[in-house]
Design an enzyme around this catalytic site. Structure first.
Site, PDB file in Angstrom:
ATOM      1  N   CYS A   2      -0.187   4.132  -0.171  1.00  0.00           N
ATOM      2  CA  CYS A   2      -1.274   3.408  -0.819  1.00  0.00           C
ATOM      3  C   CYS A   2      -1.204   3.712  -2.314  1.00  0.00           C
ATOM      4  O   CYS A   2      -0.432   4.555  -2.755  1.00  0.00           O
ATOM      5  CB  CYS A   2      -2.628   3.887  -0.316  1.00  0.00           C
ATOM      6  N   GLY A  28       0.571  -1.158  -1.732  1.00  0.00           N
ATOM      7  CA  GLY A  28      -0.236  -1.569  -0.584  1.00  0.00           C
ATOM      8  C   GLY A  28      -0.811  -2.948  -0.814  1.00  0.00           C
ATOM      9  O   GLY A  28      -1.454  -3.195  -1.833  1.00  0.00           O
ATOM     10  N   ASN A 100      -4.161   8.592  -1.122  1.00  0.00           N
ATOM     11  CA  ASN A 100      -2.873   8.085  -0.699  1.00  0.00           C
ATOM     12  C   ASN A 100      -2.279   9.150   0.210  1.00  0.00           C
ATOM     13  O   ASN A 100      -2.178  10.310  -0.198  1.00  0.00           O
ATOM     14  CB  ASN A 100      -1.972   7.876  -1.929  1.00  0.00           C
ATOM     15  N   GLY A 101      -1.922   8.783   1.422  1.00  0.00           N
ATOM     16  CA  GLY A 101      -1.323   9.771   2.313  1.00  0.00           C
ATOM     17  C   GLY A 101      -1.658   9.504   3.749  1.00  0.00           C
ATOM     18  O   GLY A 101      -2.030   8.387   4.119  1.00  0.00           O
ATOM     19  N   TYR A 255      12.454   4.005  -3.269  1.00  0.00           N
ATOM     20  CA  TYR A 255      11.924   2.675  -2.988  1.00  0.00           C
ATOM     21  C   TYR A 255      10.488   2.441  -3.431  1.00  0.00           C
ATOM     22  O   TYR A 255      10.166   1.412  -4.022  1.00  0.00           O
ATOM     23  CB  TYR A 255      12.029   2.436  -1.471  1.00  0.00           C
TER      24      TYR A 255
END
Ligand code: SF4
Length: 484
Positions: A2, A28, A100-101, A255
């Site tokens: 995210c 996201g 985020n995670g 990426y």
């Protein structure tokens, strides 16, 4: 994966949050949300892209100099708007949060919160677990005025209870903004200051590119296990609360992150160029006759240019991407992935016909994308098609927030490169080595010596990912997908 942004500003934050979120939209695309604060919280969340969720009318609605914005890609939970971040809890004081995670022990925490603290989680989003644990840790200190020590104690409580990877930003009404990174620093988080007043504005974000766009300077990464507290008088308090080895996610440089971002002070573009350099040496050993190097757009471009330069080969952008189709890997659900690959790339046959083509991509996950691309290139008249991945073979599930959580998804799980070549229809498959990937990142920041490369080698830095846990996560993941 995210994207999250938190701003403690001297001026209205909506515009900044909006710009910053557009810059991390790639992290996201499922849902997005903003909560701002001006004496009360203002919320807007929804499914879709940032540009579709927020309109002009939200400028007047989302008022305040403090805010958190989030772009979501679901791992735990489905893709419903109810699960969009940020989240809010009323007590103590009123706290908003975004992260985020991925919380590995989410189910257990959900159960503990209900049975021991009578806190019900009303979504399937794991950030709600972090929020309630943090709130409980703060509440249990029975303090009316929050000092930095109270924050540190609450974050330590989160570290003890919450397992997994998480970079978090929260705001406690009338008390201050808090940001922290899990004890291993797996997910990125940067902090920046904008000298636009006295005191200045502060922000944290998943990627430095967001802070660049909002004109925040003096940008630096939070350390593993570090907590930052900006108190109500805007004094900065920082403390590292863990002594675990910093183990950032290697896939950020492969990426996830934008090339113009710095992750843990390593420029992503420069890292990808180095990955191209190392992979070129690997390709050279294969003694192949290559006429043209073609990147799979967009992430492979930087590495592919370097491969062509180093091997003194022709470089051609012979696959044209339709920019209005989402990133296939990040789209939830395998069906949407498969159908969008076909519409995503169009070959320029002139550049491929009767050539020995070296395709370069960032990775090979399931092999569906690679197979379709090889097929496209062959249909365009290529004589030979070689496929080079500038990351090593992916073999193990990521439990830290990426949608590759079931072992059977990976084409490299049981197959060697020659077998993979056969499976995707290529004449040869060449991979980067894990050592070279680590070396490429290390070159950008010599302090980084340990990493999370669990999806490549199965070594999970948090040491709490047992085979049973993997099975449990795999099952949850499959169920969540089936329910979408
Ligand atoms: S398992 Fe792979 S994708 Fe997941 S955090 Fe580790 S390196 Fe990143």
């Amino acid at each position: 994966m995210c994207g999250v942004i938190g701003i403690y500003s001297t001026r209205e934050v909506f515009q900044d949050l909006y710009q910053g979120m557009l810059a991390i939209q790639h992290r996201g695309q499922d849902s997005a949300g903003i909560i701002t604060y001006d004496g009360r919280f203002h919320i807007k969340k929804g499914n879709g892209l940032v540009r579709d969720i927020f309109t002009k009318e939200h400028v007047a609605l989302l008022k305040g100099n403090i805010g958190i914005g989030h772009t979501r890609y679901p791992t735990i939970g489905g893709g419903s708007g109810e699960d969009a971040q940020p989240f809010l809890v009323n007590a103590p004081f009123g706290i908003m949060i975004g992260h985020n995670g991925n919380v590995v022990n989410y189910k257990q925490i959900k159960q503990i919160l209900l049975s021991q603290y009578h806190r019900m989680l009303n979504s399937d989003n794991d950030v709600e677990a972090i929020l309630n644990v943090f709130a409980q840790e703060l509440e249990s200190q029975q303090t009316h005025d929050i000092a930095p020590e109270n924050i540190y104690r609450a974050v330590e409580g989160v570290f003890q209870k919450i397992k997994g990877a998480y970079s978090v930003v929260a705001y406690i009404a009338e008390h201050g903004m808090v940001a922290f990174r899990d004890p291993y620093g797996i997910k990125p988080l940067v902090f920046g200051i904008r000298e636009d007043g006295s005191p200045p504005s502060y922000a944290v974000a998943s990627e430095s590119v967001s802070l660049d766009l909002m004109n925040f300077k003096r940008v630096e990464s939070l350390a593993a296990g570090e907590a930052i507290f900006i108190d109500r008088d805007r004094n900065i308090h920082r403390k590292v609360l863990s002594d675990r080895p910093h183990s950032p996610c290697l896939f950020e440089w492969v990426y996830f992150a934008r090339p113009d971002s710095f992750i843990d002070d390593v420029n992503v573009y420069k890292c990808r160029v180095n990955l191209g350099r190392f992979l070129a040496d690997e390709i050279k050993k294969q003694d192949l006759k290559i006429d043209v190097v073609v990147p799979v757009p967009d992430s492979a471009r930087d590495a592919a240019i370097e491969i062509a330069r180093r091997l003194e080969l022709k470089y051609r952008e012979a696959l044209v991407k339709n920019r209005y189709i989402g990133r296939t890997f990040i789209m939830p659900g395998d069906q949407s992935r498969k159908s969008s690959i076909k519409q995503k790339l169009n070959p320029i046959a002139l550049e491929l016909k009767d050539k020995n083509v070296l395709l370069v991509d960032d990775s090979i996950v399931r092999g569906n994308t690679a197979r379709s691309i090889v097929e496209l290139v062959r249909e365009s008249g290529a004589r030979k098609v070689y496929f080079a991945s500038y990351s090593p073979p992916l073999r193990f599930p990521c439990v830290y927030g990426i949608d590759m959580q079931t072992t059977k998804e990976f084409i490299a799980q049981d197959l060697n490169p020659d077998q993979i070549a056969q499976k995707i229809g290529a004449d040869k498959v060449i991979y980067q080595s894990l050592d070279s990937l680590k070396q490429a990142v290390h070159l950008g920041n010599e302090k980084l010596t340990q990493f999370c490369g669990a999806c490549f080698d199965g070594c999970y830095p948090t040491h709490d990912v047992t085979p049973e846990k993997l099975k449990e996560i795999e099952q949850e993941r499959t169920e969540a997908r089936n329910n979408r």
